[in-house]
Design a protein around this motif. Structure first.
Motif, PDB file in Angstrom:
ATOM      1  N   SER A 246      39.312  41.492  41.081  1.00 32.40           N
ATOM      2  CA  SER A 246      38.916  40.699  42.246  1.00 32.40           C
ATOM      3  C   SER A 246      37.407  40.491  42.209  1.00 32.40           C
ATOM      4  N   VAL A 247      36.922  39.613  43.067  1.00 36.14           N
ATOM      5  CA  VAL A 247      35.475  39.389  43.147  1.00 36.14           C
ATOM      6  C   VAL A 247      34.749  40.689  43.500  1.00 36.14           C
ATOM      7  N   ALA A 248      35.350  41.503  44.355  1.00 33.77           N
ATOM      8  CA  ALA A 248      34.700  42.749  44.774  1.00 33.77           C
ATOM      9  C   ALA A 248      34.540  43.742  43.625  1.00 33.77           C
ATOM     10  N   HIS A 249      35.338  43.616  42.561  1.00 29.21           N
ATOM     11  CA  HIS A 249      35.193  44.491  41.399  1.00 29.21           C
ATOM     12  C   HIS A 249      34.006  44.101  40.514  1.00 29.21           C
ATOM     13  N   LEU A 250      33.606  42.841  40.546  1.00 33.74           N
ATOM     14  CA  LEU A 250      32.723  42.303  39.514  1.00 33.74           C
ATOM     15  C   LEU A 250      31.368  42.998  39.405  1.00 33.74           C
ATOM     16  N   PRO A 251      30.701  43.369  40.520  1.00 35.56           N
ATOM     17  CA  PRO A 251      29.394  44.026  40.353  1.00 35.56           C
ATOM     18  C   PRO A 251      29.451  45.304  39.532  1.00 35.56           C
ATOM     19  N   PHE A 252      30.610  45.962  39.494  1.00 36.34           N
ATOM     20  CA  PHE A 252      30.725  47.197  38.720  1.00 36.34           C
ATOM     21  C   PHE A 252      30.616  46.944  37.220  1.00 36.34           C
ATOM     22  N   LEU A 253      30.929  45.734  36.770  1.00 30.79           N
ATOM     23  CA  LEU A 253      30.852  45.443  35.340  1.00 30.79           C
ATOM     24  C   LEU A 253      29.426  45.589  34.823  1.00 30.79           C
ATOM     25  N   ASP A 254      28.444  45.250  35.646  1.00 32.52           N
ATOM     26  CA  ASP A 254      27.054  45.392  35.228  1.00 32.52           C
ATOM     27  C   ASP A 254      26.706  46.859  34.969  1.00 32.52           C
ATOM     28  N   ARG A 255      27.296  47.739  35.724  1.00 36.96           N
ATOM     29  CA  ARG A 255      26.999  49.167  35.560  1.00 36.96           C
ATOM     30  C   ARG A 255      27.564  49.729  34.256  1.00 36.96           C
ATOM     31  N   LEU A 256      28.528  49.023  33.660  1.00 41.93           N
ATOM     32  CA  LEU A 256      29.079  49.452  32.373  1.00 41.93           C
ATOM     33  C   LEU A 256      28.254  48.970  31.190  1.00 41.93           C
ATOM     34  N   ARG A 257      27.246  48.132  31.453  1.00 38.14           N
ATOM     35  CA  ARG A 257      26.345  47.634  30.400  1.00 38.14           C
ATOM     36  C   ARG A 257      27.140  46.939  29.295  1.00 38.14           C
ATOM     37  N   LEU A 258      28.014  46.039  29.688  1.00 40.47           N
ATOM     38  CA  LEU A 258      28.873  45.336  28.736  1.00 40.47           C
ATOM     39  C   LEU A 258      28.108  44.238  28.015  1.00 40.47           C
ATOM     40  N   ALA A 259      28.395  44.094  26.731  1.00 42.64           N
ATOM     41  CA  ALA A 259      27.864  42.963  25.964  1.00 42.64           C
ATOM     42  C   ALA A 259      28.690  41.718  26.203  1.00 42.64           C
ATOM     43  N   SER A 260      29.979  41.903  26.529  1.00 43.23           N
ATOM     44  CA  SER A 260      30.833  40.759  26.837  1.00 43.23           C
ATOM     45  C   SER A 260      32.036  41.228  27.624  1.00 43.23           C
ATOM     46  N   PHE A 261      32.586  40.310  28.411  1.00 41.52           N
ATOM     47  CA  PHE A 261      33.745  40.612  29.249  1.00 41.52           C
ATOM     48  C   PHE A 261      34.770  39.495  29.122  1.00 41.52           C
ATOM     49  N   ASP A 262      36.031  39.885  28.962  1.00 41.49           N
ATOM     50  CA  ASP A 262      37.143  38.940  28.880  1.00 41.49           C
ATOM     51  C   ASP A 262      38.078  39.177  30.060  1.00 41.49           C
ATOM     52  N   PRO A 263      38.066  38.295  31.083  1.00 39.73           N
ATOM     53  CA  PRO A 263      38.980  38.450  32.216  1.00 39.73           C
ATOM     54  C   PRO A 263      40.373  37.937  31.925  1.00 39.73           C
ATOM     55  N   SER A 264      40.531  37.129  30.878  1.00 43.60           N
ATOM     56  CA  SER A 264      41.820  36.564  30.468  1.00 43.60           C
ATOM     57  C   SER A 264      42.576  36.021  31.666  1.00 43.60           C
ATOM     58  N   VAL A 265      43.761  36.577  31.968  1.00 44.67           N
ATOM     59  CA  VAL A 265      44.583  36.054  33.059  1.00 44.67           C
ATOM     60  C   VAL A 265      44.174  36.759  34.356  1.00 44.67           C
ATOM     61  N   SER A 266      43.347  36.110  35.141  1.00 43.67           N
ATOM     62  CA  SER A 266      42.806  36.696  36.372  1.00 43.67           C
ATOM     63  C   SER A 266      42.800  35.643  37.470  1.00 43.67           C
TER      64      SER A 266
END
Length: 361
Positions: A246-266
């Motif tokens: 969900s949109v509310a989950h998205l800020p947490f992705l920054d804390r994982l220090r990801l080089a790339s993210f694939d949401p695929s079927v979302s």
């Protein structure tokens, strides 16, 4: 829409289109379950189906294989979860831990992954395919591990979702043991492929069940274990696939220090929502299930809109017969045009009016 230029926007835009053994099997008329198990079926699908796929899709679509169809539950199978091979279908599995306490006890026992579950069978199948295809580079792949939350659900079943609320301290212990087990399993797979157990290369996470945990629980019951998953396996780039956030989950992705993210079927996400609620570079997928309902014009608009709204890349994987060749070619042509426009100085914001079939209504 914001027109602010960010570091993510400065990354080059890219695209990819691929197909593989699933399409080859369909084109060759081979029942899907045989492509998980049978070297003869895999070889026939590759020899008969790949030329048909190449003819249908053309040289811009990458052709995978040969190999068995990908299995996401190799790791949990070595821990005791049976694999089920329904006729002409994907693989299923069964949970085995009747309680968190039983699961914690089981995970504390050492496991020789190479001799457990179906792993020896797939080692033999791998060796047989190497013998049949001596000119192909065939890494040991297709017997994978999921991320910590999906693995916990695989082992515990649906009771895991009440465990999160009823016994959070035990869940944390359970997830810690699971994360270390996944890392040990992945280290074995890397060793088989001549790679070090701890890598400086990128490591990928696939953990769709993480999206089923409410955002308010992520700081204590998700993020520490996703972070640990990467930390014990790589010093290099971190890549993640999580469907249905969900949109509310998205800020947490920054804390994982990801080089790339694939949401695929979302279904709850759009490129614009990803752009506005996290800084992680992300891809945007045109899924095979979307093709039948989309016209060629709609696919072209889809590509331009995704790029305009911040996607770093777009990609598609062609499953036969859902992904009609003319539509896949339209996807590729549009993606190539976006690359050319951006390289010539066009901004993301300007892509909308440069779309050859006009903006989305």
């Amino acid at each position: 829409m914001s027109t602010e230029v960010t570091g993510r926007d400065r990354l080059p835009f890219s695209w990819s289109a691929a197909t593989g053994m699933h399409a080859y099997g369909k084109l060759a008329g081979i029942s899907q379950e045989r492509l998980f198990l049978d070297a003869d079926a895999i070889a026939e699908a590759y020899h008969v189906g790949r030329p048909l796929a190449e003819e249908a899709y053309g040289p811009d679509v990458s052709m995978g294989g040969p190999g068995w169809l990908g299995i996401s539950y190799g790791h949990v199978n070595t821990l005791g979860c049976p694999l089920i091979y329904p006729i002409d279908s994907e693989i299923a599995h069964q949970p085995i831990h009747r309680s968190l306490a039983a699961g914690i006890s089981a995970l504390q026992r050492p496991v020789d992954f190479a001799t457990a579950g179906r792993f020896p069978f797939y080692l033999r199948l791998w060796n047989e395919l190497q013998r049949r295809f001596p000119r192909e580079r065939l890494p040991f792949a297709g017997l994978g591990a999921e991320g910590p939350l999906t693995t916990a659900w695989s082992l515990r079943g649906h009771d895991f979702f009440t465990d999160l609320f009823d016994a959070p301290d035990q869940v944390r212990h359970y997830l810690l043991l699971i994360t270390r087990s996944i890392a040990a399993y992945n280290a074995l797979v890397r060793q088989l492929n001549g790679q070090p157990a701890f890598s400086s290369d990128s490591v990928s996470l696939a953990d769709d069940v993480a999206a089923m945990v409410p955002p308010r629980l992520w700081p204590t019951l998700v993020l520490p274990f996703l972070d640990d998953y990467f930390a014990v396996q790589t010093s290099g780039p971190r890549r993640a696939h999580i469907e249905d956030l969900s949109v509310a989950h998205l800020p947490f992705l920054d804390r994982l220090r990801l080089a790339s993210f694939d949401p695929s079927v979302s279904p709850q996400l759009t490129p614009a929502r990803l752009r506005d609620h996290c800084q992680v570079p992300f891809s945007w997928r045109l899924n095979s299930t979307q093709y039948p309902a989309m016209s060629i014009e709609a696919i072209v608009r889809w590509v331009f809109e995704a790029a305009a709204d911040g996607a770093t890349s777009v990609w598609t994987y062609a499953w036969w017969p859902y992904c009609e060749p003319d539509k896949v070619r339209a996807f590729i042509a549009a993606a190539k045009q976006v690359v050319q426009l951006l390289q010539s100085g066009c901004t993301r914001y300007e892509l909308r009016r440069r779309c050859p079939v006009g903006p989305v209504a």
